[in-house]
Design an enzyme around this catalytic site. Structure first.
Site, PDB file in Angstrom:
ATOM      1  CB  CYS A   3      -1.961  14.107 -25.352  1.00 30.11           C
ATOM      2  SG  CYS A   3      -1.141  14.829 -24.183  1.00 30.11           S
ATOM      3  CB  CYS A  25     -23.800  15.183  20.448  1.00 29.70           C
ATOM      4  SG  CYS A  25     -24.773  15.138  18.811  1.00 29.70           S
ATOM      5  CB  CYS A  60     -23.847  18.648  14.991  1.00 25.65           C
ATOM      6  SG  CYS A  60     -24.895  17.663  16.029  1.00 25.65           S
ATOM      7  CB  CYS A  83     -23.311  20.005  18.681  1.00 24.85           C
ATOM      8  SG  CYS A  83     -22.941  18.418  18.987  1.00 24.85           S
ATOM      9  CG  HIS A  95       2.359  11.951 -23.776  1.00 21.18           C
ATOM     10  ND1 HIS A  95       1.741  12.896 -24.624  1.00 21.18           N
ATOM     11  CD2 HIS A  95       2.138  10.862 -24.283  1.00 21.18           C
ATOM     12  CE1 HIS A  95       1.164  12.142 -25.971  1.00 21.18           C
ATOM     13  NE2 HIS A  95       1.488  10.820 -25.650  1.00 21.18           N
TER      14      HIS A  95
END
Length: 612
Positions: free
Chosen positions: A46, A199, A464, A467, A547
């Site tokens: 289905c 940052c 990052c 960072c 269904h």
């Protein structure tokens, strides 16, 4: 030459199925309306039928395959394609459905080809209609990819110093080095994401997508739970509340939500699951709340003694008949780890005060109280009701203990016992989930939830470069390029390591005039951002089954039809909106009016300008 066969069999030589089996054949006859044809359920298919019914009413696409325009564009050498088989079988199926010769078609050959390239669809287990849709559209795109030799640019796209328009154009051009088909021309869109590190460094990225635009349901990261609160003050009736707390959260957060609703102190609450008139389990604040299922009967007992008693211990109190069978709703008492039988008796009687009828025949002693281990023998039990045992010391450490209150025979219970009366808080009365007009949200709210900035949680750290570490960031998604044909997926299914859920919230979506102008960042796209609904894939029932069926707007007469496997029937468009809607098929207003050949050869770049 092609052999004439029944619907559902392959028209090319070496077809997969024999037309001798009625299971794999269709039903000949003239349908109610051309193109409104049932699809045979081949065994839990289905989900596939629902997807196909929506696809068969897709503007432009159906004309494209009916006119055999895909044949000249087949790319059998594409290593990411399916040797043209997906496009060929889909084209054959479309022509059968629109031949006006069948009332029911069996998509068995199509299923076989899909299963050949995607094993998850080869068997007869229930699958997700969206997953099949994604595989089908991607398969059509790769089978019709115009690029015989794909290009490749190994250099990363650098966003610094570039405008959104420049970055989007570069991303789309890179994408077109490997992806170029009529499917992409009309079903391809693009998202923009912005990630901001602590940052302040900003990372922009554009991501192409094909057809499907998934949107969350607002508060879908929240879990609802019905909880019955039993107050320490037995003159107050137990009250049922509907509370919300974070998925993936702990029971401590659930306690906070309960305390806020019932105006109690969090530290006074004992949360437990009640099953078969007993305490099935109690939860610690640090326990994962995902262990609690929506259908679990959850009680929160207010126990001030948790902060007053020395080394407090919670002990369940059960109602039992003379034959030892439990009945009624249990209670919970909190006692010091070492106490006397008299102290225990006083606590139990206070907890059960609301169960004693005002006209009880034995108002002072309607039941006897026995203390013992949950799985101990009757020889170790202590009759707490016996005055001779009042000074006896009870040690509650080391084992799980219970109090059993014996109300006697049935006639005694009827004379002395009062059934628990629970009242519903207004939060329960107004929850009304899954019904039109109650507890629902708008599609607009779902789209806004998609574009809302979010703070990523632990476990989703982003690296990052500034960072030089993986850090928690904020992320915002937006739509840049809108496709001509688009499916908005309502993300109803939620999965975690311990919890699975289907969200039944009603979503109010427009059948006509969905305006996405304010949700696209492309100024060119804003000029024509009106969409109309033409099909809905629906799912009823729970996870792991249920269904699928479809509601479709006929390309022929513009009326709506309910397509449920082999069954097809006209329907009023007012019934299209339902809490069981899962995939919403939209087309840009005005698109698909031209011939398929014109639509398939005209492409758009990221700014929406027509190629010359």
């Amino acid at each position: 030459a092609k052999a004439k066969t029944k619907a559902g069999t392959s028209e090319r030589s070496g077809g997969y199925y024999s037309s001798s089996s009625s299971y794999y054949s269709g039903s000949e006859g003239t349908p109610k309306q051309k193109g409104i044809v049932g699809l045979r359920n081949l065994g839990n298919t289905c989900f596939m039928n629902s997807t196909l019914q929506c696809m068969t009413q897709t503007p432009w696409l159906t004309d494209f395959f009916k006119a055999d325009e895909h044949v000249s564009q087949l790319n059998r050498d594409n290593p990411l394609g399916k040797n043209g088989k997906i496009a060929e079988e889909y084209g054959d199926l479309i022509k059968k459905i629109w031949s006006n010769k069948y009332t029911v078609v069996a998509p068995s050959a199509f299923k076989h080809v899909i299963g050949e390239f995607a094993p998850q669809f080869s068997g007869y287990q229930q699958q997700d209609s969206q997953e099949l849709l994604s595989f089908l559209v991607d398969g059509l795109h790769e089978d019709l990819n115009r690029l015989k030799k794909k290009g490749y640019n190994p250099d990363p796209i650098v966003s610094k110093g570039k405008s959104d328009v420049e970055l989007a154009e570069e991303t789309w051009e890179r994408h077109k080095l490997r992806h170029d088909s009529a499917i992409l021309d009309n079903m391809g869109g693009m998202f923009r994401s912005i990630v901001v590190a602590p940052c302040g460094t900003e990372y922009r990225k554009f991501d192409p997508f094909l057809l499907t635009f998934p949107v969350p349901l607002p508060n879908s990261n929240k879990k609802q739970q019905t909880v019955t609160v039993v107050f320490a003050d037995t003159t107050k009736q137990p009250t049922k509340y509907q509370v919300n707390f974070s998925k993936g959260g702990d029971v401590g957060e659930l306690k906070q939500a309960i305390a806020a609703k019932a105006e109690l102190k969090t530290e006074h609450l004992v949360v437990a699951e009640v099953f078969s008139q007993k305490i099935f389990r109690t939860y610690e604040s640090k326990d994962s709340a995902d262990r609690i299922m929506p259908r679990d009967v959850i009680y929160a007992f207010e126990c001030p003694a948790l902060t007053d008693a020395k080394d407090p211990v919670t002990v369940p109190v059960y109602h039992v008949k003379d034959n030892g069978v439990e009945f009624g709703t249990p209670r919970m008492v909190v006692l010091p780890s070492v106490c006397t039988a008299k102290e225990a008796k006083t606590a139990v009687k206070a907890a059960l005060a609301s169960f004693v009828r005002k006209d009880a025949k034995k108002p002072d002693s309607p039941y006897s109280i026995t203390f013992g281990a949950r799985r101990g023998s009757s020889e170790d039990e202590i009759d707490v009701s016996d005055p001779a045992n009042e000074t006896k010391e009870l040690s509650l450490e080391g084992r799980q203990y219970i109090f059993q209150c014996n109300w006697g025979e049935t006639s005694d219970i009827e004379s002395n016992h009062c059934k628990e009366m629970v009242i519903d808080d207004e939060s329960v009365e107004s929850s009304g989930r899954g019904k039109k007009g109650k507890g629902g949200v708008t599609l607009e709210a779902c789209i806004e939830a998609f574009t809302k900035q979010e703070s990523l949680k632990k476990g989703n750290e982003f690296y990052c470069k500034n960072c030089k570490d993986h850090v928690l960031v904020t992320k915002k998604m937006d739509v840049w390029k809108l496709p001509n044909i688009m499916v908005i997926q309502l993300k109803r299914f939620t999965y975690t390591s311990t919890y699975r859920e289907k969200i039944g919230t009603f979503v109010d979506f427009p059948l006509e005039g969905l305006n996405l102008a304010k949700h696209t960042l492309s100024e060119e796209d804003k000029k024509n951002a009106i969409y109309d609904l033409y099909a809905v894939s629906c799912h009823g029932g729970g996870l792991g089954g249920g269904h699928y069926w479809a509601y479709v707007k006929s390309l022929k007469d513009g009326n709506w039809y309910n397509m449920n496997d082999s069954s097809t029937s006209p329907m009023d468009k007012s019934m299209v909106k339902t809490s069981e809607a899962y995939l919403l098929f939209y087309v840009r207003r005005g698109f698909g009016k031209k011939s398929a050949s014109v639509a398939s050869t005209k492409t758009e770049d990221v700014t929406g300008k027509k190629d010359k």
